[in-house]
Write an enzyme that holds these catalytic residues in place. Sequence first.
Site, PDB file in Angstrom:
ATOM      1  N   TRP A   1       0.850  -1.186   0.000  1.00 50.73           N
ATOM      2  CA  TRP A   1       0.000   0.000   0.000  1.00 50.73           C
ATOM      3  C   TRP A   1       0.883   1.232   0.000  1.00 50.73           C
ATOM      4  CZ3 TRP A   1      -0.420   4.055   3.616  1.00 50.73           C
ATOM      5  CH2 TRP A   1      -1.410   5.001   3.303  1.00 50.73           C
TER       6      TRP A   1
ATOM      7  N   GLU B   1      -3.061  -2.736  -2.476  1.00 53.24           N
ATOM      8  CA  GLU B   1      -4.217  -2.246  -1.714  1.00 53.24           C
ATOM      9  C   GLU B   1      -4.615  -0.849  -2.174  1.00 53.24           C
ATOM     10  OE1 GLU B   1      -5.379  -1.127   2.926  1.00 53.24           O
ATOM     11  OE2 GLU B   1      -3.474  -2.098   2.462  1.00 53.24           O
TER      12      GLU B   1
ATOM     13  N   LYS C   1      -7.129   2.685  -2.467  1.00 53.83           N
ATOM     14  CA  LYS C   1      -7.743   3.632  -1.539  1.00 53.83           C
ATOM     15  C   LYS C   1      -8.420   4.733  -2.344  1.00 53.83           C
ATOM     16  CE  LYS C   1      -6.742   6.013   2.811  1.00 53.83           C
ATOM     17  NZ  LYS C   1      -5.725   6.255   3.847  1.00 53.83           N
TER      18      LYS C   1
ATOM     19  N   ASP D   1      -9.932  -3.288   1.327  1.00 49.24           N
ATOM     20  CA  ASP D   1      -9.979  -2.726   2.679  1.00 49.24           C
ATOM     21  C   ASP D   1     -11.346  -2.081   2.876  1.00 49.24           C
ATOM     22  OD1 ASP D   1      -9.761  -0.503   4.726  1.00 49.24           O
ATOM     23  OD2 ASP D   1      -7.755  -1.338   4.935  1.00 49.24           O
TER      24      ASP D   1
ATOM     25  N   HIS E   1     -11.688   1.760   2.413  1.00 45.20           N
ATOM     26  CA  HIS E   1     -11.009   2.432   1.310  1.00 45.20           C
ATOM     27  C   HIS E   1     -11.902   2.698   0.104  1.00 45.20           C
ATOM     28  CE1 HIS E   1      -6.567   1.556   2.549  1.00 45.20           C
ATOM     29  NE2 HIS E   1      -7.277   2.147   3.497  1.00 45.20           N
TER      30      HIS E   1
ATOM     31  N   HIS F   1      -8.761  -6.477   4.321  1.00 43.95           N
ATOM     32  CA  HIS F   1      -8.486  -5.780   5.555  1.00 43.95           C
ATOM     33  C   HIS F   1      -9.835  -5.376   6.140  1.00 43.95           C
ATOM     34  CE1 HIS F   1      -4.005  -4.353   5.333  1.00 43.95           C
ATOM     35  NE2 HIS F   1      -4.142  -5.659   5.527  1.00 43.95           N
TER      36      HIS F   1
ATOM     37  N   ASP G   1     -10.534   3.761  10.282  1.00 42.34           N
ATOM     38  CA  ASP G   1      -9.965   2.576  10.928  1.00 42.34           C
ATOM     39  C   ASP G   1     -10.372   2.444  12.384  1.00 42.34           C
ATOM     40  OD1 ASP G   1      -8.484   1.300   8.804  1.00 42.34           O
ATOM     41  OD2 ASP G   1      -7.165   3.032   8.829  1.00 42.34           O
TER      42      ASP G   1
ATOM     43  N   ASP H   1      -7.333  -4.353  10.281  1.00 37.31           N
ATOM     44  CA  ASP H   1      -6.556  -3.123  10.126  1.00 37.31           C
ATOM     45  C   ASP H   1      -7.302  -1.976  10.795  1.00 37.31           C
ATOM     46  OD1 ASP H   1      -4.824  -1.129   9.441  1.00 37.31           O
ATOM     47  OD2 ASP H   1      -5.280  -1.146   7.302  1.00 37.31           O
TER      48      ASP H   1
END
Length: 415
Positions: A182, A221, A223, A255, A258, A282, A292, A322
């Site tokens: 990432w 990863e 975002k 994720d 994200h 994640h 998060d 995460d």
Amino acid sequence: MTNYEQAKERYAAFGIDTEAALEQLRQKPISIHCWQGDDVAGFDQVDGKAGDGIQTTGNYPGKARNFEELKADFLKAASMIPGKKRINLHASYAVFPEGEWADRDKIEYRHFAPWVEFAKENGFGIDFNPTCFSHPMVKDGLTLSHPDEAVRRFWIDHCKATRRIAQQIGEALGDQVLNNVWVPDGFKDIPADRMGPRMRLKASLDEVFAEKYPNVIDCVESKVFGIGLESMTVGSNEFYTAYAATHPGVYNLLDAGHYHPTEYISDKIPAMLCFFDKVPLHVTRPVRWDSDHVVLFDDEIKEIMKEVVRNDALDKVLIGLDFFDASINRIAAWVLGTRSAQKALLFALLQPNDALKTMQDEMRFTEKLVRMEEARTLPLDAVWSEYCRRQNVPEDGAWFGLVQQYEADVLSKRG
């Protein structure tokens, strides 16, 4: 008749075998992120703290300050978490011998051998990540996509080093290691060139992934945006999905924080499973954006786990956590978040999934909706408590007192 025996009968009436669900849950490892224990500070920078693309909020006392404290805290949390566990490490958690230091482009396996020994001693697996943040070589918010070749070279060499280390970790543990790339790269305001940075990122990744390692599962990863990078993220979901689709052996990690707030990765999982033999996750809890927060037993975590189970993908979906909250007790955050993820997985295993699929295929939508709602209130708590009892960890209502005692005995004395 015990609460579990009564629950077992209730579930059996829906055609659900609680014993089979408990065994499946027991076999599924969860990768627990080490960085909750010290607010993503790591060990490789003087006065290390999160920055340059990542941040943590809060100042709850007692965070881990070194390898020994982080190990102790992780073990304390693990003693209250049932089931199989993996440690998810960032490269910034290198353990250097006294008087020695290496920058991130020069790290070696021996700097992580103490983590491998710790994992062996406690029956943990390990996953790994290059740390492309919290470092002076993050220039102008960019790493692998920076126009300066020297900046790109540093981060390419770092990512290549982490893949070599992941391979050696896998060899030492007789396992495969997920190695997740990432990068925070992006722009605060409207860019004049969107394609150029992405072509540089693509070329950097091509070099990073050029050598194949049998013990490494590679992933990237995406975002949607970050603080200070509001207008464009170089490694977008479209970019990484396309990259993974055209580079065999590389996967797009999903994720939960994200994406746009109206997007859900529970819907993305079955779409990715149509094309990929593995889907790394994640699991986190976004509040308005990628914040998060500690995972809770909420609707989206239940939907995520239902898609894993419904699609017979327990062996294909790699579940990692995460989150990093520095405003609450960090041990409690680990325990609550991991147990919530496991509880959601158990909830999914205890749904009448096959029957519901049949109803959908037969267009019995009213009955499907009714049965879904009835299954929501089946006695999950009794089955979860039985699982915790069999795993020799405290049940809900019993573990938090142990965390409070550890805080009084250990964390409060850290200054």
